[in-house]
Design an enzyme around this catalytic site. Structure first.
Site, PDB file in Angstrom:
ATOM      1  N   CYS A  50       4.106 109.223  15.970  1.00 46.36           N
ATOM      2  CA  CYS A  50       4.283 110.627  16.353  1.00 46.36           C
ATOM      3  C   CYS A  50       2.935 111.155  16.816  1.00 46.36           C
ATOM      4  O   CYS A  50       1.968 111.142  16.045  1.00 46.36           O
ATOM      5  CB  CYS A  50       4.820 111.436  15.168  1.00 46.36           C
ATOM      6  SG  CYS A  50       4.917 113.205  15.505  1.00 46.36           S
ATOM      7  N   HIS A  78      11.177 106.684  25.215  1.00 43.33           N
ATOM      8  CA  HIS A  78      11.270 107.980  25.890  1.00 43.33           C
ATOM      9  C   HIS A  78      12.042 107.821  27.189  1.00 43.33           C
ATOM     10  O   HIS A  78      11.846 106.868  27.947  1.00 43.33           O
ATOM     11  CB  HIS A  78       9.881 108.534  26.195  1.00 43.33           C
ATOM     12  CG  HIS A  78       9.116 108.909  24.967  1.00 43.33           C
ATOM     13  ND1 HIS A  78       9.202 110.151  24.385  1.00 43.33           N
ATOM     14  CD2 HIS A  78       8.273 108.177  24.196  1.00 43.33           C
ATOM     15  CE1 HIS A  78       8.435 110.175  23.304  1.00 43.33           C
ATOM     16  NE2 HIS A  78       7.864 108.991  23.164  1.00 43.33           N
ATOM     17  N   GLU A 131      13.857 115.457  20.426  1.00 42.80           N
ATOM     18  CA  GLU A 131      13.256 114.318  19.739  1.00 42.80           C
ATOM     19  C   GLU A 131      14.299 113.537  18.946  1.00 42.80           C
ATOM     20  O   GLU A 131      15.127 114.118  18.251  1.00 42.80           O
ATOM     21  CB  GLU A 131      12.148 114.785  18.789  1.00 42.80           C
ATOM     22  CG  GLU A 131      10.891 115.242  19.497  1.00 42.80           C
ATOM     23  CD  GLU A 131       9.692 115.246  18.575  1.00 42.80           C
ATOM     24  OE1 GLU A 131       9.422 114.176  17.955  1.00 42.80           O
ATOM     25  OE2 GLU A 131       9.022 116.285  18.466  1.00 42.80           O
ATOM     26  N   CYS A 190       5.919 117.542  21.432  1.00 42.92           N
ATOM     27  CA  CYS A 190       6.032 116.106  21.163  1.00 42.92           C
ATOM     28  C   CYS A 190       4.892 115.412  21.884  1.00 42.92           C
ATOM     29  O   CYS A 190       4.864 115.377  23.119  1.00 42.92           O
ATOM     30  CB  CYS A 190       7.381 115.573  21.637  1.00 42.92           C
ATOM     31  SG  CYS A 190       7.578 113.780  21.443  1.00 42.92           S
ATOM     32  N   GLY A 197       5.834 112.229  23.721  1.00 47.47           N
ATOM     33  CA  GLY A 197       6.648 112.632  24.865  1.00 47.47           C
ATOM     34  C   GLY A 197       5.816 113.163  26.008  1.00 47.47           C
ATOM     35  O   GLY A 197       6.094 112.897  27.184  1.00 47.47           O
TER      36      GLY A 197
END
Length: 279
Positions: free
Chosen positions: A75, A166, A215, A224, A227
């Site tokens: 993350c 992603h 997410e 994110c 992301g």
């Protein structure tokens, strides 16, 4: 026995941080993490992050349970918060400004900057379908501007892994996307065997992108980090943006660079302490 925690957020993507340095196993179960993340009956967070002892020569290990109890590989906002948390834990004994963190996505290195920001070496993006993973291409091919049927519409998507999957699609107006309806349909689409994070990107200019995200395992979040990194890569691959850009998320901006020199992704953004307590 009480467990101490500290809550941090990175651009509104918020986490419960647990000092887990005396054990190689998380102090809480995924089920307990779900209860703590509940915004009405718990502390409220997008995930619980554990700072565990390092592995294979790293300084520390990061484990994270999402608000639904699932465990992601990494993350981006979370690791910035972890870097700040570790510095706060070490206090005056701290001897370094960066940490090598073992994660399920590999070794990630957050660096604490003098202006309070945290710069993270996010590593190399993974671009092959088999690495993401997705069935939108053969294992050794890249997935760039591929059609995907979701919610009765054909979307052009580009897929990137930052150690976690992603799916990025470029739209005219991110504000017009009904994330609550469309996001879960992307996440659970059969083209993504391990589910996927989904980023909707509006190109304002070649060095400025607007992003909204659904997410995997957390739903709609204000930011994110992985992301934002994946979205810049997708923008470069599709010729829509430069290799360095500001990515504006609902919670605020991140600075993302895909270095031409070493091909690694660098993310810079804030990490802020909110409060501490015991559970």
């Amino acid at each position: 026995m009480a467990t101490e925690f500290t809550k941090y957020h990175g651009l509104g993507n918020d986490f419960i941080l647990i000092d887990n340095r005396l054990s190689s196993l998380p102090l809480l179960t995924p089920e307990q993490a779900v209860k703590l993340c509940d915004r009405h009956f718990g502390i409220g967070a997008d995930g619980v992050i554990f700072a565990l002892p390092g592995e294979s020569g790293t300084d520390y290990t990061m484990r994270i349970f999402n608000s639904d109890g699932s465990e992601p590989e990494m993350c981006g906002n979370g690791i910035r918060c972890l870097g700040r948390f570790l510095a706060d834990l070490e206090g005056e004994s701290r001897t370094k400004d960066s940490y090598h963190i073992h994660t399920l996505a590999g070794v990630i290195t957050p660096q604490l900057m003098t202006d309070g920001q945290v710069k993270v070496d996010m590593g190399l993006p993974r671009l092959l379908a088999g690495e993401i993973p997705t069935t939108l291409g053969t294992a050794q091919t890249k997935v760039i501007n591929q059609p995907l049927e979701v919610a009765g519409k054909t979307w052009e998507v580009t897929c990137v892994s930052m150690g976690n999957p992603h799916c990025i699609t470029f739209v005219e107006d991110v504000a017009a996307i009904d994330l609550e309806i469309i996001g879960p349909q992307f996440e659970h689409h059969p083209a993504f065997p391990q589910r996927t994070n989904t980023e909707f990107i509006q190109v304002v200019s070649r060095d400025y992108l607007k992003m909204r995200v659904w997410e995997r395992g957390a739903g709609i979040t204000l930011a994110c980090g992985t992301g934002a990194c994946a979205s810049l890569v997708a923008g470069v691959l599709t010729g829509k943006c430069d290799r360095t850009a500001t990515v504006e998320l609902p919670g605020g901006p991140l600075q993302i660079e895909w270095s031409e020199t070493d091909q690694r992704i660098y993310m810079t953004g804030p990490a802020q302490r909110v409060f501490s307590g015991q559970i």
